[in-house]
Design a protein around this motif. Structure first.
Motif, PDB file in Angstrom:
ATOM      1  N   PHE A  95       0.861  -1.180   0.000  1.00 21.47           N
ATOM      2  CA  PHE A  95       0.000   0.000   0.000  1.00 21.47           C
ATOM      3  C   PHE A  95       0.898   1.232   0.000  1.00 21.47           C
TER       4      PHE A  95
ATOM      5  N   VAL B 155       4.211   5.297   3.543  1.00 22.29           N
ATOM      6  CA  VAL B 155       3.459   6.513   3.816  1.00 22.29           C
ATOM      7  C   VAL B 155       4.380   7.693   3.559  1.00 22.29           C
TER       8      VAL B 155
ATOM      9  N   ILE C  77      -2.971   5.513  -2.980  1.00 20.31           N
ATOM     10  CA  ILE C  77      -3.966   6.553  -2.697  1.00 20.31           C
ATOM     11  C   ILE C  77      -3.249   7.828  -2.280  1.00 20.31           C
ATOM     12  N   GLY C  78      -3.586   8.916  -2.947  1.00 19.89           N
ATOM     13  CA  GLY C  78      -2.976  10.205  -2.636  1.00 19.89           C
ATOM     14  C   GLY C  78      -3.392  11.233  -3.658  1.00 19.89           C
TER      15      GLY C  78
ATOM     16  N   VAL D 178      -6.046   4.617   3.243  1.00 20.48           N
ATOM     17  CA  VAL D 178      -5.209   3.410   3.201  1.00 20.48           C
ATOM     18  C   VAL D 178      -5.333   2.633   4.509  1.00 20.48           C
ATOM     19  N   TYR D 179      -5.427   3.349   5.620  1.00 19.91           N
ATOM     20  CA  TYR D 179      -5.426   2.695   6.930  1.00 19.91           C
ATOM     21  C   TYR D 179      -6.484   1.601   7.095  1.00 19.91           C
TER      22      TYR D 179
ATOM     23  N   GLY E 103      -3.821  10.779   1.943  1.00 20.27           N
ATOM     24  CA  GLY E 103      -4.142   9.438   1.456  1.00 20.27           C
ATOM     25  C   GLY E 103      -3.877   8.352   2.469  1.00 20.27           C
ATOM     26  N   ALA E 104      -3.114   8.661   3.530  1.00 23.60           N
ATOM     27  CA  ALA E 104      -2.892   7.681   4.592  1.00 23.60           C
ATOM     28  C   ALA E 104      -4.201   7.295   5.273  1.00 23.60           C
TER      29      ALA E 104
ATOM     30  N   ALA F 213       0.675   5.421   0.337  1.00 20.34           N
ATOM     31  CA  ALA F 213      -0.171   6.561   0.685  1.00 20.34           C
ATOM     32  C   ALA F 213       0.616   7.850   0.589  1.00 20.34           C
TER      33      ALA F 213
ATOM     34  N   VAL G  79       3.786  -1.191   3.661  1.00 21.11           N
ATOM     35  CA  VAL G  79       3.109   0.103   3.508  1.00 21.11           C
ATOM     36  C   VAL G  79       4.157   1.208   3.400  1.00 21.11           C
TER      37      VAL G  79
END
Length: 295
Positions: A110, A138, A195-196, A120-121, A116-117, A112, A136
């Motif tokens: 993942f 971040v 995601i971001g 994702v969480y 976006g974090a 982020a 992950v």
């Protein structure tokens, strides 16, 4: 009316709130979003679900106070009530429909960027709860803008922090960090979920295509109305017209036309731009809700 039961400022101008909404919490799944209205006349604000607690009946949202609606929302305190909280909306993350044993045999990462974090969480948390360890990344511009690090540590298999200015963790962008993990450390990934900001997802998708890693992106950042009526989140995916709020928000990152979408976002902000989009898009523009006159 929906009660704000918890409020926390994660960093400058970014807030976390738990909203009491039992029916939404009962049905929520990773990847979905809600629409919140501060008052009866307020604007509709679509926000990705950042977490949910079915037992307590709460849904967590994370937002950056940048527009009028989110700035007003930031003034709400614990014990206050928002007028409306609708959801869950959108399609849940595709992986929740996969066989768990198959997922356990995949190396998933993942990625982020910035706020976006938050979306994702819950996805990483779902993986963790089902016995699946994921890597992950971040990323943020600087250490002070990093959010949800402690929460992510509790659910990620391996957590890599990346800052553009090198003030914390890996020195570089999230794309640089992924490239380092794959090319320098020899990590192999079967799927990436990114995601971001749109520009970050664009360049990450270009990189994962180069690295031959199938990629899912969430286009929640481009949503406005959340129902498909306003037309703001129209996007071309694999040559077909889609709307992030009703068809997504998740799509194959290698098929999304990011350049077209970012151009539309800029043009959509003015009446002249919306009129030009109507001319350019012809019949496929007639969604009926962006303020353009539909013949």
């Amino acid at each position: 009316m929906y009660k704000v039961v918890k409020k926390r400022e994660l960093t400058d101008n970014i807030y976390l709130m738990d909203i009491e909404a039992p029916r939404v919490a009962k049905s929520a799944k990773p990847g979905q979003f809600i629409i919140i209205k501060n008052d009866d006349k307020g604007e509709r604000i679509p926000l990705t679900i950042a977490d949910y607690n079915r037992l307590e009946g709460t849904v967590t949202i994370v937002f950056q106070a940048v527009g009028r609606g989110t700035k007003e929302l930031a003034n709400f305190e614990e014990g206050d009530y928002v007028a409306d909280f609708v959801g869950p909306l959108g399609q849940p993350s595709e992986f929740i429909h996969e066989n768990l044993e198959d997922l356990k045999n995949k190396n998933i990462i993942f990625i982020a960027g910035g706020v976006g974090a938050a979306p994702v969480y819950p996805q990483v948390k779902w993986m963790h709860e089902n016995g699946i360890d994921c890597d992950v990344i971040v990323g943020s511009r600087t250490k002070d803008l990093l959010i949800l690090e402690d929460e992510m540590k509790n659910v990620a298999g391996n957590l890599y922090i990346s800052t553009d200015d090198g003030t914390y963790g890996f020195n570089g962008r999230v794309t640089d960090c992924l490239k380092y993990l794959v090319e320098e450390k020899g990590n192999k990934y079967d799927h990436a979920i990114v995601i971001g900001p749109m520009i970050m997802m664009k360049f990450m998708s270009l990189l994962t295509k180069e690295l031959n890693i199938p990629t899912t992106v969430s286009l929640n950042p481009i949503m406005v109305d959340g129902t498909g009526m306003c037309g703001a989140c129209r996007v071309t995916v694999g040559g077909k017209v889609k709307f992030a709020c009703v068809d997504g928000p998740e799509f194959d990152g290698h098929l999304v036309d990011f350049d077209e979408s970012m151009r539309r976002q800029t043009m959509y902000k003015s009446e002249e731009g919306r009129s030009q989009l109507k001319i350019e898009e012809g019949d496929t523009h007639n969604h009926g809700g962006c303020g353009c006159k539909v013949e």
